[in-house]
Motif scaffolding. Structure first.
Motif, PDB file in Angstrom:
ATOM      1  N   VAL A 110       0.838  -1.210   0.000  1.00 46.94           N
ATOM      2  CA  VAL A 110       0.000   0.000   0.000  1.00 46.94           C
ATOM      3  C   VAL A 110       0.872   1.259   0.000  1.00 46.94           C
ATOM      4  N   ILE A 111       1.909   1.262   0.844  1.00 43.54           N
ATOM      5  CA  ILE A 111       2.806   2.418   0.885  1.00 43.54           C
ATOM      6  C   ILE A 111       3.513   2.593  -0.454  1.00 43.54           C
ATOM      7  N   GLY A 112       3.943   1.489  -1.052  1.00 43.39           N
ATOM      8  CA  GLY A 112       4.598   1.562  -2.357  1.00 43.39           C
ATOM      9  C   GLY A 112       3.669   2.095  -3.437  1.00 43.39           C
ATOM     10  N   PHE A 113       2.419   1.627  -3.426  1.00 45.60           N
ATOM     11  CA  PHE A 113       1.441   2.062  -4.421  1.00 45.60           C
ATOM     12  C   PHE A 113       1.202   3.569  -4.331  1.00 45.60           C
ATOM     13  N   PHE A 114       0.836   4.042  -3.139  1.00 48.50           N
ATOM     14  CA  PHE A 114       0.513   5.449  -2.990  1.00 48.50           C
ATOM     15  C   PHE A 114       1.757   6.332  -2.981  1.00 48.50           C
ATOM     16  N   GLY A 115       2.867   5.798  -2.480  1.00 48.18           N
ATOM     17  CA  GLY A 115       4.107   6.563  -2.464  1.00 48.18           C
ATOM     18  C   GLY A 115       4.625   6.862  -3.852  1.00 48.18           C
ATOM     19  N   ILE A 116       4.651   5.849  -4.716  1.00 45.59           N
ATOM     20  CA  ILE A 116       5.151   6.065  -6.073  1.00 45.59           C
ATOM     21  C   ILE A 116       4.152   6.913  -6.865  1.00 45.59           C
ATOM     22  N   ASP A 117       2.866   6.753  -6.589  1.00 50.04           N
ATOM     23  CA  ASP A 117       1.865   7.582  -7.258  1.00 50.04           C
ATOM     24  C   ASP A 117       2.073   9.051  -6.895  1.00 50.04           C
ATOM     25  N   TYR A 118       2.298   9.326  -5.621  1.00 54.36           N
ATOM     26  CA  TYR A 118       2.543  10.699  -5.178  1.00 54.36           C
ATOM     27  C   TYR A 118       3.817  11.261  -5.803  1.00 54.36           C
ATOM     28  N   LEU A 119       4.904  10.488  -5.752  1.00 51.57           N
ATOM     29  CA  LEU A 119       6.172  10.959  -6.315  1.00 51.57           C
ATOM     30  C   LEU A 119       6.071  11.188  -7.821  1.00 51.57           C
TER      31      LEU A 119
END
Length: 170
Positions: A145-154
């Motif tokens: 979940v962190i990877g999904f939303f983190g890369i989306d944000y970046l």
């Protein structure tokens, strides 16, 4: 910017197609979406790769590829992210997973001393195994979940900065 940074670290897709362990997927590896890098494929690949990085099973790369193919996310990125858990990082990551499992199950810490024997492994499955498996699943889901939303944000932030820089030139 994010796309160029990620592409710099990705292995060549022809080398990945030649992997013996991935031959089981046959012609599915020829889908162009598995090799294309965009925001959708990158965030999905981060989810898949980070999820399987925290799952303590052999052949994590094959499992990541098996999930990346039907989700049509970037295959090289999914496979590369599994290597977050490598022989150097596995002990601390999996110990933290065990601690998370102990906390989640409300158990007490079991003292253990690692021995590379079948007897130790079979004994440990009954004592520390449940907490370790539960903790690994929890950490895998959280990392995905962190990877999904983190890369989306970046990715979005990178695109916005590029647009702002382009507008300032005009």
């Amino acid at each position: 910017m994010a796309k160029k940074t990620i592409q710099r670290f990705l292995p060549d897709h022809n080398k990945i197609k030649e992997q013996k362990s991935l031959k089981i997927f046959g012609n599915l590896l020829h889908d162009a979406n598995l090799w294309h890098l965009n925001r959708r494929s990158a965030r999905g690949a981060f989810s898949v790769g980070l999820f399987f990085a925290f799952i303590p099973v052999p052949f994590q790369m094959v499992l990541a590829a098996a999930l990346a193919i039907p989700f049509r996310v970037n295959l090289p990125l999914s496979i590369a992210l599994v290597w977050i858990t490598n022989p150097l990082t596995m002990p601390p990551i999996f110990y933290c997973s065990y601690l998370v499992g102990v906390f989640a199950l409300g158990q007490e810490l079991q003292p253990f001393h690692f021995e590379p024997t079948w007897a130790w492994l079979s004994e440990s499955i009954s004592t520390i195994g449940p907490a370790f498996i539960v903790g690994s699943l929890i950490c895998a889901c959280i990392a995905a979940v962190i990877g999904f939303f983190g890369i989306d944000y970046l990715w979005r932030r990178s695109v916005n900065k590029a647009w702002e820089a382009r507008n300032q030139v005009d």
